[in-house]
Design a protein around this motif. Structure first.
Motif, PDB file in Angstrom:
ATOM      1  N   SER A 143       0.755  -1.034   0.027  1.00 53.62           N
ATOM      2  CA  SER A 143      -0.053   0.108  -0.052  1.00 53.62           C
ATOM      3  C   SER A 143       0.822   1.161  -0.015  1.00 53.62           C
ATOM      4  O   SER A 143       1.901   1.017   0.689  1.00 53.62           O
ATOM      5  CB  SER A 143      -0.923  -0.034   1.240  1.00 53.62           C
ATOM      6  OG  SER A 143      -0.358   0.309   2.571  1.00 53.62           O
ATOM      7  N   GLY A 144       0.465   2.307  -0.695  1.00 60.17           N
ATOM      8  CA  GLY A 144       1.171   3.495  -0.956  1.00 60.17           C
ATOM      9  C   GLY A 144       2.547   3.252  -1.258  1.00 60.17           C
ATOM     10  O   GLY A 144       2.798   2.410  -2.634  1.00 60.17           O
ATOM     11  N   ASN A 145       3.604   3.456  -0.434  1.00 61.08           N
ATOM     12  CA  ASN A 145       5.093   3.377  -1.064  1.00 61.08           C
ATOM     13  C   ASN A 145       5.656   1.878  -0.379  1.00 61.08           C
ATOM     14  O   ASN A 145       6.935   1.584  -0.322  1.00 61.08           O
ATOM     15  CB  ASN A 145       5.905   4.454  -0.680  1.00 61.08           C
ATOM     16  CG  ASN A 145       5.484   5.863  -1.558  1.00 61.08           C
ATOM     17  OD1 ASN A 145       4.955   5.597  -2.605  1.00 61.08           O
ATOM     18  ND2 ASN A 145       5.376   6.790  -0.965  1.00 61.08           N
TER      19      ASN A 145
ATOM     20  N   ARG D  31      -2.808  13.334  -2.354  1.00 57.63           N
ATOM     21  CA  ARG D  31      -3.638  12.155  -1.883  1.00 57.63           C
ATOM     22  C   ARG D  31      -3.487  12.060  -0.568  1.00 57.63           C
ATOM     23  O   ARG D  31      -2.433  12.402  -0.062  1.00 57.63           O
ATOM     24  CB  ARG D  31      -2.555  10.883  -2.475  1.00 57.63           C
ATOM     25  CG  ARG D  31      -3.413   9.412  -2.487  1.00 57.63           C
ATOM     26  CD  ARG D  31      -2.204   8.447  -3.285  1.00 57.63           C
ATOM     27  NE  ARG D  31      -0.981   8.276  -2.595  1.00 57.63           N
ATOM     28  CZ  ARG D  31      -0.700   7.448  -1.309  1.00 57.63           C
ATOM     29  NH1 ARG D  31      -1.679   6.742  -1.206  1.00 57.63           N
ATOM     30  NH2 ARG D  31       0.458   7.526  -0.954  1.00 57.63           N
ATOM     31  N   LYS D  32      -4.272  11.155  -0.010  1.00 58.71           N
ATOM     32  CA  LYS D  32      -4.334  10.979   1.579  1.00 58.71           C
ATOM     33  C   LYS D  32      -3.890   9.733   1.769  1.00 58.71           C
ATOM     34  O   LYS D  32      -4.445   8.755   1.173  1.00 58.71           O
ATOM     35  CB  LYS D  32      -5.869  11.530   2.092  1.00 58.71           C
ATOM     36  CG  LYS D  32      -5.939  13.036   2.427  1.00 58.71           C
ATOM     37  CD  LYS D  32      -7.405  13.216   2.977  1.00 58.71           C
ATOM     38  CE  LYS D  32      -7.629  14.798   2.839  1.00 58.71           C
ATOM     39  NZ  LYS D  32      -8.789  15.191   3.199  1.00 58.71           N
ATOM     40  N   PRO D  40       2.832  14.343   1.217  1.00 66.25           N
ATOM     41  CA  PRO D  40       3.398  15.235   0.412  1.00 66.25           C
ATOM     42  C   PRO D  40       4.265  15.111  -1.052  1.00 66.25           C
ATOM     43  O   PRO D  40       4.186  13.806  -1.315  1.00 66.25           O
ATOM     44  CB  PRO D  40       4.710  15.323   1.417  1.00 66.25           C
ATOM     45  CG  PRO D  40       4.832  14.639   2.449  1.00 66.25           C
ATOM     46  CD  PRO D  40       3.820  13.811   2.266  1.00 66.25           C
ATOM     47  N   ALA D  41       3.796  16.175  -1.809  1.00 70.41           N
ATOM     48  CA  ALA D  41       4.330  15.804  -3.159  1.00 70.41           C
ATOM     49  C   ALA D  41       5.784  15.298  -3.382  1.00 70.41           C
ATOM     50  O   ALA D  41       6.571  15.582  -2.616  1.00 70.41           O
ATOM     51  CB  ALA D  41       4.222  17.231  -3.946  1.00 70.41           C
ATOM     52  N   HIS D  42       5.986  14.467  -4.250  1.00 73.08           N
ATOM     53  CA  HIS D  42       7.336  13.595  -4.365  1.00 73.08           C
ATOM     54  C   HIS D  42       7.298  13.273  -5.693  1.00 73.08           C
ATOM     55  O   HIS D  42       6.564  12.054  -6.132  1.00 73.08           O
ATOM     56  CB  HIS D  42       7.496  12.636  -3.329  1.00 73.08           C
ATOM     57  CG  HIS D  42       8.581  12.222  -3.381  1.00 73.08           C
ATOM     58  ND1 HIS D  42       9.258  10.884  -3.071  1.00 73.08           N
ATOM     59  CD2 HIS D  42       9.903  12.626  -3.865  1.00 73.08           C
ATOM     60  CE1 HIS D  42      10.378  10.601  -3.116  1.00 73.08           C
ATOM     61  NE2 HIS D  42      10.987  11.700  -3.759  1.00 73.08           N
ATOM     62  N   PHE D  43       7.916  13.730  -6.675  1.00 68.29           N
ATOM     63  CA  PHE D  43       7.878  13.674  -8.053  1.00 68.29           C
ATOM     64  C   PHE D  43       8.989  13.886  -8.795  1.00 68.29           C
ATOM     65  O   PHE D  43       9.780  14.846  -8.481  1.00 68.29           O
ATOM     66  CB  PHE D  43       6.590  14.042  -8.920  1.00 68.29           C
ATOM     67  CG  PHE D  43       6.575  15.691  -8.764  1.00 68.29           C
ATOM     68  CD1 PHE D  43       5.803  16.256  -7.403  1.00 68.29           C
ATOM     69  CD2 PHE D  43       6.888  16.517  -9.632  1.00 68.29           C
ATOM     70  CE1 PHE D  43       5.899  17.489  -7.515  1.00 68.29           C
ATOM     71  CE2 PHE D  43       6.972  17.835  -9.645  1.00 68.29           C
ATOM     72  CZ  PHE D  43       6.492  18.529  -8.835  1.00 68.29           C
TER      73      PHE D  43
END
Lengths: 288, 204, 157, 103
Positions: A143-145, D31-32, D40-43
């Motif tokens: 899930s998620g990362n 996204r939650k 937090p944004a990570h791209f």
């Protein structure tokens, strides 16, 4: 530039007319065409999905997890500082992975039980590397990362059966029994919505929303369910195994939760896998 | 209510005795399920036990002998709760559409007390705008237009949503009212979705 | 700043010709490197803002830009998009999704034999136009569009 | 820190086809997580491709690129044996460089 404005105006006019259709008594021909489109859509949708599935499969992020799994398989790890490559027998001999995945679940004499791929890897991690079973079951799904080690490992193991025929053995009495028990669990209706696995997966040509539902009691349906797992799931962008697939089916079935790598899941995987025998497994895939 | 339960129980017991021979793997399967499933959130452990009607359908491959089916079906029908104000219509089809769209409810990840959806589009085509619909159930598009809007139809729809097993004992459709998934008000909104002449379902 | 930029580009092995090509590219040269991310373009909330951000004041529609994307996406989280510009001397391509909160998804410059063609996968929050912008070496911008529908899948939960 | 990319580079006719898979969350910042907290944004923000020692492609990306990005490019004039070097940098300053040889 002028052309573009023209197009935009036309588009605006069109969307306005749709809004009108939704609110007021509509003119006959337009509504009929709309209704027809609504009825026709599913087949076209399926065809379009399949056209682009090949594109998606060609460059599949599952490969990233396979690579991670390889690292984990070969490294000396755990309290016992042992590698799975030097200790774990997936049914074809210690460390042998070629063709192992397409012959699982199978009977293992060392535990006198039938095990599926993920359950067998978990068993090896506990028995040889010294990991604790409770820890493996604590957060077993991506899930998620977060991707559990077992997921990457299962993906790596499955990658060694690419383009091989599914040949799940049915020789040992326990293998036969496991299949029959799986068949029963598959048909078992319970819970607040009276669902069993076969409610959704017992008929040909059905869909939930736009998702096709394979009929797992047929070879054609069973291979479609076996195929593509472990799979990179576009929803959430995470890697999942069949263990997760079964878990989430039971959630949607409104059942309580099955224990991770439990015999019930092995039995269901036996039923599905044996039904898919003789078909070619493409390797880790990509899923909606 | 008490009588019904007893009826169900007896029927199940009778059937169990009659079909015991085929049940060896079956009992192993049930034992395994009981061992391998744990409660999570609102999905309590009791959910894995077959309730009377489920047991009958499970033991007969969804095809119980007619005599039993008839009796059990009547029990299911008698337990339907009809609208408290006696009116099937008067719901809001727009709310009905939302309920039909939502697949939330009764699963272990759903919160207790949250408003459930009907998951209707998962299996049925309903409104003309939604192209992402399932085909496990029949299309309900133009439901009222094709079948009429009379009170008999209204009652049928209400009953079908409340308890699909009251008209077809081993139907695949969940018993939305009976199971406590949908409220009376929600069912009224769904009836409106299917039978309000102004609902997109019926508007030509 | 200019000195630093020159050093960085040199360090990356750029020749004078590439530097020139880059200067003419979709991305303003000052925004080429990570440290100089084109925030204006990527954070723009609408197509007009995004186009302005990459320097495309006006665009001409062109059939020579081919967008290959599904009519209906199986999943809006992963929509495969292929863009090919058959317009001679295309040096940059950008892909936008109109209805995304920030439409610009990516912009690439091509040099030294790289063909004005790219495959990528984008996220789409809802049914929307996908737009491809091509920039030619003489500073002109061309545009093509294709609609991609995004539907509800799975159990609709 | 970041996981390696998977790069495939093959000659097809007179051009090299380069496909790359990157391991990256590509978080939008909207996204939650399960606990309801915003992730937090990570791209990835910047990507470069060098072939045979020359910079052939460079670009910038936003958070609307799918998680675990996949890109495909085509380079004319390249030949089997040429080295392909791909590099990315994200908004947190994480970076990754990997290489492959054109086959």
């Amino acid at each position: 530039m002028k052309k573009r404005i023209g197009a935009l105006v036309a588009a605006a006019a069109m969307s306005a007319s749709f809004a009108v259709l939704a609110q007021q008594p509509a003119k006959k021909p337009a509504a009929k065409a709309q209704a027809k489109a609504a009825q026709k859509a599913p087949d076209a949708t399926t065809a379009d999905f399949e056209k682009f599935r090949d594109v998606l499969e060609e460059d599949n992020p599952a490969e990233l997890f396979e690579a991670k799994g390889e690292e984990l398989w070969k490294a000396k790890r755990g309290p016992n500082n042992v590698s799975l490559a030097e200790s774990c027998d997936m049914g074809r001999g210690v460390g042998v992975l070629k063709g192992a995945y397409v012959q699982l679940p199978r009977y293992f004499a060392d535990v006198d039980a039938v095990m599926d791929a993920e359950r067998r890897i978990a068993h090896c991690m506990v028995k040889y590397q010294g990991f604790k079973a409770e820890d493996l079951a604590k957060k077993p799904f991506s899930s998620g990362n977060y991707t559990p080690e077992l997921v990457s490992l299962t993906t790596y193991v499955a990658g060694h059966s690419r383009k091989m025929k599914i040949a799940i053995p049915q020789k040992h009495p326990k293998e036969k029994e496991t299949y029959q028990i799986g068949k029963e669990i598959f048909a078992y209706r319970a819970g607040p919505w009276d669902f069993s696995c076969s409610t959704c997966h017992g008929e040909d040509g059905k869909r939930i929303r736009t998702q096709n539902l394979p009929n797992l009691s047929t070879p054609e349906g069973a291979i479609r369910a076996f195929q593509g797992w472990p799979g990179y799931r576009m929803t959430g962008g995470v890697m999942h195994t069949l263990q997760w697939r079964m878990n989430d089916c039971f959630r949607q079935q409104r059942f309580p939760e099955p224990n991770y790598v439990s015999p019930s899941i092995t039995a269901l995987l036996s039923y599905m896998g044996v039904n898919a025998n003789g078909q070619v497994y493409k390797g880790p895939g990509i899923k909606r | 209510m008490k009588t019904q339960k007893i009826t169900l129980f007896c029927a199940a017991a009778l059937l169990a005795a009659g079909f015991a021979r085929a049940g060896d793997y079956r009992s192993q399967a049930i034992a395994l399920i009981k061992q391998d499933f744990h409660p999570r959130g609102i999905a309590t452990a009791d959910r894995i036990h077959e309730e009377g009607l489920q047991a009958v359908c499970n033991r007969t491959s969804d095809n119980p002998p007619a005599a039993i089916a008839e009796r059990l079906q009547k029990d299911q029908f008698d337990a339907i709760k009809w609208p408290s104000d006696g009116k099937f219509m008067g719901g809001d089809w727009k709310k009905g559409e939302k309920i039909a769209q939502s697949g939330q409810g009764m699963a272990w990840n759903n919160k207790p007390g949250q408003e459930n959806g009907g998951s209707c589009y998962n299996c049925h085509q309903i409104g003309p705008k939604e192209t992402s619909f399932g085909t496990l159930g029949p299309s309900l598009y133009q439901f009222g237009k094709v079948r009429g809007y009379g009170e008999d139809i209204q009652k049928y729809v209400w009953g079908k949503i409340w308890n699909a097993k009251a008209t077809n004992l081993c139907s695949q459709m969940p018993r939305m009212g009976h199971s406590g998934t949908l409220t009376e008000k929600q069912i009224k909104d769904l009836v409106a979705l299917l039978l309000d002449p102004n609902s997109p379902v019926n508007k030509e | 700043m200019d000195a630093l930029r020159r050093t960085l580009i040199k360090g990356a092995g750029a020749t004078g010709a590439i530097a020139a090509a880059m200067a003419a590219g979709v991305l303003k040269p000052s925004q080429v490197l990570a440290a100089e991310y084109n925030r204006t373009a990527f954070e723009a909330k609408d197509v007009a803002g995004a186009l302005k951000g990459v320097g495309a004041g006006s665009t001409t529609e062109s059939k020579d830009i081919v967008i290959r994307a599904p009519d209906i996406a199986e999943n809006g989280a992963v929509v495969p998009v292929d863009v090919v510009s058959n317009i001679p001397n295309t040096i940059s391509l950008a892909v936008l999704v109109d209805k995304n909160p920030a439409p610009l998804t990516s912009a690439f410059d091509f040099a030294n034999g790289a063909v004005a063609e790219m495959a990528l996968r984008v996220k789409m929050g809802q049914t929307s136009m996908v737009e491809a912008i091509a920039k030619t070496s003489d500073g002109k911008y061309f545009i093509a569009k294709k609609e991609v529908k995004v539907t509800v899948g799975g159990c609709g939960g | 820190m970041a996981d390696p990319m998977k790069i495939r580079a093959q000659m097809k006719g007179d051009s090299a086809e380069i496909r790359v898979l990157m391991s990256h969350p590509m978080e939008t910042g909207q996204r939650k997580d399960n606990a309801g907290n915003v992730v937090p944004a990570h791209f990835i923000q910047s990507i470069t491709v060098d072939v045979g020692g020359k910079r052939v492609i460079q670009g910038q990306t936003g958070p609307a690129i799918s998680r675990n990005p996949v890109f495909g490019f085509k380079v004319k004039g390249a030949k089997a044996g040429d080295k392909v070097v791909i590099n990315w940098v994200d908004n947190k300053g994480d970076k990754r460089t990997d290489e492959a040889t054109i086959s």
